[in-house]
Design a protein around this motif. Structure first.
Motif, PDB file in Angstrom:
ATOM      1  N   TRP A 156      39.079  -6.505  72.122  1.00  0.00           N
ATOM      2  CA  TRP A 156      39.892  -7.200  71.127  1.00  0.00           C
ATOM      3  C   TRP A 156      39.796  -6.596  69.729  1.00  0.00           C
ATOM      4  O   TRP A 156      40.426  -7.076  68.819  1.00  0.00           O
ATOM      5  N   THR A 157      39.009  -5.588  69.545  1.00  0.00           N
ATOM      6  CA  THR A 157      38.669  -5.139  68.201  1.00  0.00           C
ATOM      7  C   THR A 157      39.815  -4.420  67.501  1.00  0.00           C
ATOM      8  O   THR A 157      40.230  -3.352  67.930  1.00  0.00           O
ATOM      9  N   PRO A 158      40.315  -5.005  66.378  1.00  0.00           N
ATOM     10  CA  PRO A 158      41.285  -4.287  65.550  1.00  0.00           C
ATOM     11  C   PRO A 158      40.534  -3.505  64.470  1.00  0.00           C
ATOM     12  O   PRO A 158      39.511  -3.966  63.951  1.00  0.00           O
ATOM     13  N   TYR A 159      41.027  -2.324  64.139  1.00  0.00           N
ATOM     14  CA  TYR A 159      40.465  -1.527  63.054  1.00  0.00           C
ATOM     15  C   TYR A 159      41.565  -1.403  62.001  1.00  0.00           C
ATOM     16  O   TYR A 159      42.544  -0.681  62.196  1.00  0.00           O
ATOM     17  N   ASN A 160      41.378  -2.132  60.893  1.00  0.00           N
ATOM     18  CA  ASN A 160      42.417  -2.165  59.869  1.00  0.00           C
ATOM     19  C   ASN A 160      42.560  -0.817  59.179  1.00  0.00           C
ATOM     20  O   ASN A 160      41.602  -0.039  59.089  1.00  0.00           O
ATOM     21  N   ARG A 161      43.760  -0.565  58.700  1.00  0.00           N
ATOM     22  CA  ARG A 161      44.060   0.660  57.977  1.00  0.00           C
ATOM     23  C   ARG A 161      43.295   0.661  56.668  1.00  0.00           C
ATOM     24  O   ARG A 161      43.244  -0.373  56.026  1.00  0.00           O
ATOM     25  N   PRO A 162      42.688   1.746  56.272  1.00  0.00           N
ATOM     26  CA  PRO A 162      42.762   3.084  56.838  1.00  0.00           C
ATOM     27  C   PRO A 162      41.758   3.275  57.981  1.00  0.00           C
ATOM     28  O   PRO A 162      40.605   2.865  57.888  1.00  0.00           O
ATOM     29  N   ALA A 163      42.238   3.890  59.054  1.00  0.00           N
ATOM     30  CA  ALA A 163      41.392   4.204  60.209  1.00  0.00           C
ATOM     31  C   ALA A 163      41.686   5.626  60.671  1.00  0.00           C
ATOM     32  O   ALA A 163      41.515   5.954  61.837  1.00  0.00           O
ATOM     33  N   HIS A 203      48.183 -20.252  61.099  1.00  0.00           N
ATOM     34  CA  HIS A 203      48.592 -19.493  59.911  1.00  0.00           C
ATOM     35  C   HIS A 203      47.585 -18.397  59.568  1.00  0.00           C
ATOM     36  O   HIS A 203      47.980 -17.276  59.215  1.00  0.00           O
ATOM     37  N   ASP A 204      46.303 -18.682  59.708  1.00  0.00           N
ATOM     38  CA  ASP A 204      45.283 -17.646  59.469  1.00  0.00           C
ATOM     39  C   ASP A 204      45.350 -16.546  60.528  1.00  0.00           C
ATOM     40  O   ASP A 204      45.210 -15.362  60.218  1.00  0.00           O
ATOM     41  N   LYS A 205      45.572 -16.938  61.786  1.00  0.00           N
ATOM     42  CA  LYS A 205      45.667 -15.950  62.871  1.00  0.00           C
ATOM     43  C   LYS A 205      46.889 -15.049  62.686  1.00  0.00           C
ATOM     44  O   LYS A 205      46.805 -13.837  62.859  1.00  0.00           O
ATOM     45  N   ILE A 206      48.031 -15.644  62.328  1.00  0.00           N
ATOM     46  CA  ILE A 206      49.255 -14.856  62.112  1.00  0.00           C
ATOM     47  C   ILE A 206      49.028 -13.859  60.974  1.00  0.00           C
ATOM     48  O   ILE A 206      49.459 -12.712  61.053  1.00  0.00           O
ATOM     49  N   LYS A 207      48.347 -14.301  59.923  1.00  0.00           N
ATOM     50  CA  LYS A 207      48.034 -13.404  58.811  1.00  0.00           C
ATOM     51  C   LYS A 207      47.168 -12.233  59.295  1.00  0.00           C
ATOM     52  O   LYS A 207      47.379 -11.091  58.920  1.00  0.00           O
ATOM     53  N   MET A 208      46.200 -12.531  60.150  1.00  0.00           N
ATOM     54  CA  MET A 208      45.323 -11.502  60.711  1.00  0.00           C
ATOM     55  C   MET A 208      46.116 -10.542  61.607  1.00  0.00           C
ATOM     56  O   MET A 208      45.962  -9.331  61.524  1.00  0.00           O
ATOM     57  N   HIS A 239      43.961   0.029  67.633  1.00  0.00           N
ATOM     58  CA  HIS A 239      42.966  -0.303  68.656  1.00  0.00           C
ATOM     59  C   HIS A 239      42.556   0.992  69.342  1.00  0.00           C
ATOM     60  O   HIS A 239      43.297   1.971  69.339  1.00  0.00           O
ATOM     61  N   THR A 240      41.400   0.967  69.978  1.00  0.00           N
ATOM     62  CA  THR A 240      40.939   2.143  70.721  1.00  0.00           C
ATOM     63  C   THR A 240      41.473   2.150  72.151  1.00  0.00           C
ATOM     64  O   THR A 240      41.271   3.118  72.876  1.00  0.00           O
ATOM     65  N   ASP A 241      42.152   1.083  72.537  1.00  0.00           N
ATOM     66  CA  ASP A 241      42.797   0.977  73.850  1.00  0.00           C
ATOM     67  C   ASP A 241      44.272   0.642  73.658  1.00  0.00           C
ATOM     68  O   ASP A 241      44.679   0.186  72.592  1.00  0.00           O
ATOM     69  N   GLU A 242      45.068   0.848  74.713  1.00  0.00           N
ATOM     70  CA  GLU A 242      46.458   0.429  74.671  1.00  0.00           C
ATOM     71  C   GLU A 242      46.535  -1.074  74.417  1.00  0.00           C
ATOM     72  O   GLU A 242      45.644  -1.827  74.819  1.00  0.00           O
ATOM     73  N   GLU A 243      47.622  -1.501  73.800  1.00  0.00           N
ATOM     74  CA  GLU A 243      47.915  -2.924  73.691  1.00  0.00           C
ATOM     75  C   GLU A 243      49.123  -3.181  74.575  1.00  0.00           C
ATOM     76  O   GLU A 243      50.200  -2.636  74.326  1.00  0.00           O
ATOM     77  N   ILE A 244      48.937  -3.982  75.617  1.00  0.00           N
ATOM     78  CA  ILE A 244      49.977  -4.227  76.610  1.00  0.00           C
ATOM     79  C   ILE A 244      50.331  -5.707  76.567  1.00  0.00           C
ATOM     80  O   ILE A 244      49.462  -6.566  76.750  1.00  0.00           O
ATOM     81  N   ARG A 245      51.617  -5.996  76.338  1.00  0.00           N
ATOM     82  CA  ARG A 245      52.063  -7.380  76.265  1.00  0.00           C
ATOM     83  C   ARG A 245      53.330  -7.562  77.088  1.00  0.00           C
ATOM     84  O   ARG A 245      54.294  -6.819  76.935  1.00  0.00           O
ATOM     85  N   PHE A 246      53.298  -8.586  77.946  1.00  0.00           N
ATOM     86  CA  PHE A 246      54.487  -9.012  78.675  1.00  0.00           C
ATOM     87  C   PHE A 246      54.897 -10.361  78.096  1.00  0.00           C
ATOM     88  O   PHE A 246      54.100 -11.311  78.110  1.00  0.00           O
ATOM     89  N   PRO A 281      50.535   2.541  72.333  1.00  0.00           N
ATOM     90  CA  PRO A 281      49.450   3.479  72.627  1.00  0.00           C
ATOM     91  C   PRO A 281      48.218   3.243  71.745  1.00  0.00           C
ATOM     92  O   PRO A 281      48.344   2.764  70.613  1.00  0.00           O
ATOM     93  N   ALA A 282      47.058   3.570  72.267  1.00  0.00           N
ATOM     94  CA  ALA A 282      45.831   3.506  71.480  1.00  0.00           C
ATOM     95  C   ALA A 282      46.011   4.402  70.264  1.00  0.00           C
ATOM     96  O   ALA A 282      46.588   5.478  70.345  1.00  0.00           O
TER      97      ALA A 282
END
Length: 181
Positions: A156-163, A79-84, A91-98, A129-130
């Motif tokens: 893995w680093t997320p940068y929360n809004r505002p970024a 539940h904490d992870k889903i909230k996060m 992100h500064t890199d692409e996020e790629i998910r299969f 895209p990044a």
């Protein structure tokens, strides 16, 4: 293939579809044009032998991958992870998910700052895209298994809004404005 639509900002449970009234669907081509998001569909049962998938990984430089199962039973602190994951970030890199199994939602912002909800299901490959503002949540099934692909070592680093002052966000906005022109 991936389904997407503009979403309502009024909701009591982010795991719902959250359609506007009336619904406003977004085609794959519109999704790419409005956000830069890329989508493919592969059979999860034989994806590792699929020549198009292998070539896609090679041509885009995806050299590292792992797998994650997101559910209350499989992910400690679910539940904490889903909230996060649902906090708006870049992100500064692409996020790629299969998506190997299950389903969930990626929400992305278009250049007009409106949310587009993307339903991902088994077999969907999504590239965010990044620099794009986005977030993730499971759907009502509370289960998804995803292969995470990376160019090089995982970041893995997320940068929360505002970024908006971050270099990668500025590059993303410039790319999308050029694509739109």
């Amino acid at each position: 293939m991936v389904k997407s639509w503009y979403m309502s900002s009024i909701y009591d449970d982010e795991r719902n579809e959250l359609h506007l009234n009336p619904p406003s669907f977004v085609t794959i081509e519109e999704l790419n044009a409005k956000t830069g998001v890329l989508c493919w569909k592969f059979n999860p049962k034989d994806v590792d032998e699929n020549k198009e998938f292998i070539e896609l990984k090679r041509s885009r430089g995806y050299t590292y991958e792992d797998s994650v199962e997101i559910s209350p039973e499989k992910l400690p602190g679910y539940h904490d992870k889903i909230k996060m994951f649902f906090a708006e970030h870049i992100h500064t890199d692409e996020e790629i998910r299969f998506i190997e199994a299950g389903s969930g939602y990626f929400d992305v912002r278009d250049l007009d700052d409106k949310w587009i909800r993307i339903l991902v299901e088994a077999g969907d490959l999504l590239v965010l895209p990044a620099g794009i503002y986005h977030r993730f949540t499971c759907d009502k099934n509370d289960y998804i298994k995803a292969r995470r692909l990376f160019i090089g070592e995982p970041v893995w680093t997320p940068y929360n809004r505002p970024a908006d002052d971050m270099e990668e966000r500025k590059k993303y906005i410039d790319r999308m404005k050029c694509q739109k022109a």
